[in-house]
Design a protein around this motif. Structure first.
Motif, PDB file in Angstrom:
ATOM      1  N   LYS A 106      -2.142  12.800  17.431  1.00 21.92           N
ATOM      2  CA  LYS A 106      -2.082  13.839  16.581  1.00 21.92           C
ATOM      3  C   LYS A 106      -2.295  13.944  14.950  1.00 21.92           C
ATOM      4  O   LYS A 106      -2.004  14.750  14.110  1.00 21.92           O
ATOM      5  N   GLY A 107      -2.227  12.245  14.905  1.00 19.43           N
ATOM      6  CA  GLY A 107      -2.064  11.899  13.340  1.00 19.43           C
ATOM      7  C   GLY A 107      -1.172  11.122  12.905  1.00 19.43           C
ATOM      8  O   GLY A 107      -1.135  10.755  11.621  1.00 19.43           O
ATOM      9  N   SER A 108      -0.277  10.849  13.582  1.00 23.12           N
ATOM     10  CA  SER A 108       1.124   9.892  13.166  1.00 23.12           C
ATOM     11  C   SER A 108       0.455   8.389  12.869  1.00 23.12           C
ATOM     12  O   SER A 108      -0.628   8.180  13.609  1.00 23.12           O
ATOM     13  N   SER A 109       0.855   7.978  11.953  1.00 18.52           N
ATOM     14  CA  SER A 109       0.378   6.550  11.645  1.00 18.52           C
ATOM     15  C   SER A 109       0.958   5.724  12.771  1.00 18.52           C
ATOM     16  O   SER A 109       0.044   4.668  13.279  1.00 18.52           O
ATOM     17  N   LEU A 110       2.268   5.846  13.050  1.00 12.88           N
ATOM     18  CA  LEU A 110       2.912   4.836  13.916  1.00 12.88           C
ATOM     19  C   LEU A 110       3.781   5.648  14.730  1.00 12.88           C
ATOM     20  O   LEU A 110       4.703   6.690  14.420  1.00 12.88           O
ATOM     21  N   LEU A 132       9.747  -0.397  25.059  1.00 14.43           N
ATOM     22  CA  LEU A 132       9.486   0.309  23.895  1.00 14.43           C
ATOM     23  C   LEU A 132       8.452  -0.101  23.306  1.00 14.43           C
ATOM     24  O   LEU A 132       8.543  -1.458  22.872  1.00 14.43           O
ATOM     25  N   ARG A 133       7.146   0.449  23.006  1.00 18.88           N
ATOM     26  CA  ARG A 133       6.039  -0.002  22.288  1.00 18.88           C
ATOM     27  C   ARG A 133       5.687   1.091  21.256  1.00 18.88           C
ATOM     28  O   ARG A 133       6.379   2.052  21.194  1.00 18.88           O
ATOM     29  N   PHE A 134       4.804   0.815  20.443  1.00 14.99           N
ATOM     30  CA  PHE A 134       4.240   1.629  19.374  1.00 14.99           C
ATOM     31  C   PHE A 134       2.650   1.700  19.198  1.00 14.99           C
ATOM     32  O   PHE A 134       2.068   0.695  19.550  1.00 14.99           O
ATOM     33  N   GLU A 135       2.500   2.744  18.931  1.00 12.97           N
ATOM     34  CA  GLU A 135       0.882   3.075  18.838  1.00 12.97           C
ATOM     35  C   GLU A 135       0.647   2.989  17.309  1.00 12.97           C
ATOM     36  O   GLU A 135       1.450   3.621  16.540  1.00 12.97           O
ATOM     37  N   LEU A 136      -0.428   2.497  17.053  1.00 15.75           N
ATOM     38  CA  LEU A 136      -0.938   2.405  15.795  1.00 15.75           C
ATOM     39  C   LEU A 136      -2.097   3.136  15.492  1.00 15.75           C
ATOM     40  O   LEU A 136      -3.361   2.691  15.914  1.00 15.75           O
ATOM     41  N   ASN A 137      -2.127   4.321  14.751  1.00 11.48           N
ATOM     42  CA  ASN A 137      -3.347   5.008  14.540  1.00 11.48           C
ATOM     43  C   ASN A 137      -4.191   4.425  13.241  1.00 11.48           C
ATOM     44  O   ASN A 137      -3.520   4.901  11.968  1.00 11.48           O
ATOM     45  N   LEU A 189      -3.865   5.710   9.052  1.00 13.91           N
ATOM     46  CA  LEU A 189      -3.392   4.695   7.996  1.00 13.91           C
ATOM     47  C   LEU A 189      -4.511   4.686   7.043  1.00 13.91           C
ATOM     48  O   LEU A 189      -4.263   4.747   5.772  1.00 13.91           O
ATOM     49  N   GLN A 190      -5.671   4.679   7.271  1.00 12.49           N
ATOM     50  CA  GLN A 190      -6.656   4.900   6.364  1.00 12.49           C
ATOM     51  C   GLN A 190      -6.688   5.813   5.366  1.00 12.49           C
ATOM     52  O   GLN A 190      -7.006   5.881   4.215  1.00 12.49           O
ATOM     53  N   LYS A 191      -6.388   6.923   6.049  1.00  8.50           N
ATOM     54  CA  LYS A 191      -6.561   8.326   5.333  1.00  8.50           C
ATOM     55  C   LYS A 191      -5.603   8.206   4.277  1.00  8.50           C
ATOM     56  O   LYS A 191      -5.489   8.838   3.405  1.00  8.50           O
ATOM     57  N   ALA A 192      -4.253   7.599   4.568  1.00 10.13           N
ATOM     58  CA  ALA A 192      -3.074   7.560   3.811  1.00 10.13           C
ATOM     59  C   ALA A 192      -3.212   6.585   2.910  1.00 10.13           C
ATOM     60  O   ALA A 192      -2.317   5.988   2.130  1.00 10.13           O
ATOM     61  N   ASN A 193      -4.549   5.809   2.815  1.00 12.91           N
ATOM     62  CA  ASN A 193      -4.815   4.543   1.989  1.00 12.91           C
ATOM     63  C   ASN A 193      -3.507   3.336   2.031  1.00 12.91           C
ATOM     64  O   ASN A 193      -3.051   2.944   1.181  1.00 12.91           O
ATOM     65  N   LEU A 194      -3.200   3.368   3.417  1.00 10.72           N
ATOM     66  CA  LEU A 194      -2.240   2.539   3.810  1.00 10.72           C
ATOM     67  C   LEU A 194      -2.881   1.234   4.781  1.00 10.72           C
ATOM     68  O   LEU A 194      -3.909   1.644   5.396  1.00 10.72           O
ATOM     69  N   LYS A 195      -2.544  -0.049   4.624  1.00 12.78           N
ATOM     70  CA  LYS A 195      -2.904  -1.045   5.814  1.00 12.78           C
ATOM     71  C   LYS A 195      -2.087  -1.507   6.450  1.00 12.78           C
ATOM     72  O   LYS A 195      -0.814  -1.816   6.020  1.00 12.78           O
ATOM     73  N   LEU A 224       1.031  -7.057  12.623  1.00 10.96           N
ATOM     74  CA  LEU A 224       1.542  -5.887  13.214  1.00 10.96           C
ATOM     75  C   LEU A 224       0.662  -5.102  14.080  1.00 10.96           C
ATOM     76  O   LEU A 224       0.859  -4.597  15.368  1.00 10.96           O
ATOM     77  N   THR A 225      -0.668  -5.279  13.655  1.00  7.45           N
ATOM     78  CA  THR A 225      -1.692  -4.728  14.615  1.00  7.45           C
ATOM     79  C   THR A 225      -1.940  -5.472  15.807  1.00  7.45           C
ATOM     80  O   THR A 225      -2.350  -4.601  16.931  1.00  7.45           O
TER      81      THR A 225
END
Length: 94
Positions: free
Chosen positions: A54-58, A67-72, A76-82, A87-88
Protein backbone atom coordinates in the motif's frame (compact mmCIF):
# COMPACT_ATOMS: atom_id res chain seq x y z
CA UNK A 1 27.37 14.86 16.58
CA UNK A 2 24.51 14.78 19.03
CA UNK A 3 20.96 14.74 17.72
CA UNK A 4 17.77 15.11 19.67
CA UNK A 5 15.00 12.59 19.20
CA UNK A 6 11.43 13.74 19.70
CA UNK A 7 8.60 11.24 19.89
CA UNK A 8 5.10 12.50 19.46
CA UNK A 9 1.71 11.00 18.92
CA UNK A 10 0.05 12.73 16.01
CA UNK A 11 -3.66 13.32 16.09
CA UNK A 12 -4.26 13.39 12.36
CA UNK A 13 -2.49 12.24 9.24
CA UNK A 14 -1.76 15.88 8.36
CA UNK A 15 0.51 16.17 11.41
CA UNK A 16 2.76 13.46 9.92
CA UNK A 17 4.12 15.86 7.28
CA UNK A 18 6.50 17.47 9.78
CA UNK A 19 8.12 14.17 10.84
CA UNK A 20 11.15 12.32 9.48
CA UNK A 21 9.90 8.86 10.50
CA UNK A 22 6.24 7.96 10.93
CA UNK A 23 5.10 4.68 12.46
CA UNK A 24 1.52 3.73 11.62
CA UNK A 25 0.00 1.02 13.80
CA UNK A 26 -1.92 -1.80 12.15
CA UNK A 27 -5.32 -0.33 13.04
CA UNK A 28 -4.66 3.05 11.42
CA UNK A 29 -5.41 4.05 7.84
CA UNK A 30 -2.06 3.80 6.06
CA UNK A 31 -3.42 5.20 2.80
CA UNK A 32 -4.48 8.50 4.44
CA UNK A 33 -1.06 8.95 6.07
CA UNK A 34 0.71 8.01 2.82
CA UNK A 35 -1.22 10.70 0.93
CA UNK A 36 -0.06 13.30 3.45
CA UNK A 37 3.63 12.37 3.27
CA UNK A 38 3.84 11.61 -0.47
CA UNK A 39 6.78 13.39 -2.07
CA UNK A 40 8.30 14.33 1.30
CA UNK A 41 11.43 12.71 2.76
CA UNK A 42 9.47 10.74 5.36
CA UNK A 43 10.19 7.10 6.22
CA UNK A 44 6.76 5.49 6.59
CA UNK A 45 6.95 2.41 8.85
CA UNK A 46 4.02 0.03 9.39
CA UNK A 47 3.26 -3.35 10.90
CA UNK A 48 0.27 -4.68 9.02
CA UNK A 49 -0.29 -7.38 6.45
CA UNK A 50 -0.27 -5.83 2.97
CA UNK A 51 0.84 -2.38 4.10
CA UNK A 52 4.12 -2.67 2.21
CA UNK A 53 2.19 -2.95 -1.02
CA UNK A 54 0.00 0.00 0.00
CA UNK A 55 3.04 2.28 -0.03
CA UNK A 56 4.77 1.87 3.30
CA UNK A 57 8.56 2.20 3.02
CA UNK A 58 9.23 -0.43 5.68
CA UNK A 59 6.61 -2.91 6.88
CA UNK A 60 7.09 -5.43 9.69
CA UNK A 61 5.53 -8.85 9.06
CA UNK A 62 5.66 -12.34 10.52
CA UNK A 63 7.04 -14.92 8.09
CA UNK A 64 7.93 -18.51 9.03
CA UNK A 65 7.25 -17.64 12.70
CA UNK A 66 9.91 -14.91 12.59
CA UNK A 67 9.63 -11.14 12.63
CA UNK A 68 10.79 -9.88 9.23
CA UNK A 69 10.38 -6.67 7.30
CA UNK A 70 9.37 -5.72 3.80
CA UNK A 71 11.20 -2.93 2.03
CA UNK A 72 9.26 -1.07 -0.65
CA UNK A 73 11.98 0.30 -2.91
CA UNK A 74 9.54 2.37 -4.98
CA UNK A 75 8.18 4.09 -1.85
CA UNK A 76 11.73 4.86 -0.70
CA UNK A 77 12.58 6.29 -4.10
CA UNK A 78 9.45 8.50 -4.12
CA UNK A 79 10.45 9.82 -0.69
CA UNK A 80 13.98 10.49 -1.98
CA UNK A 81 15.40 8.04 0.59
CA UNK A 82 17.90 5.22 0.14
CA UNK A 83 18.41 1.97 2.03
CA UNK A 84 21.87 0.60 2.64
CA UNK A 85 22.91 -2.60 0.92
CA UNK A 86 23.08 -4.34 4.30
CA UNK A 87 19.49 -3.39 5.12
CA UNK A 88 18.30 -4.35 1.66
CA UNK A 89 19.96 -7.78 1.89
CA UNK A 90 17.94 -8.58 5.03
CA UNK A 91 14.58 -7.40 3.69
CA UNK A 92 11.74 -8.96 1.79
CA UNK A 93 11.86 -6.72 -1.27
CA UNK A 94 8.66 -5.33 -2.76
Amino acid sequence: VRKNLVLKKVGSSGDAQTCHVVFVANNANVIDVKKQVDGKPVLLVTDGEGHGRKGSSLNFVTADDKLRFELNQMALQKANLKASGALTSLAILI
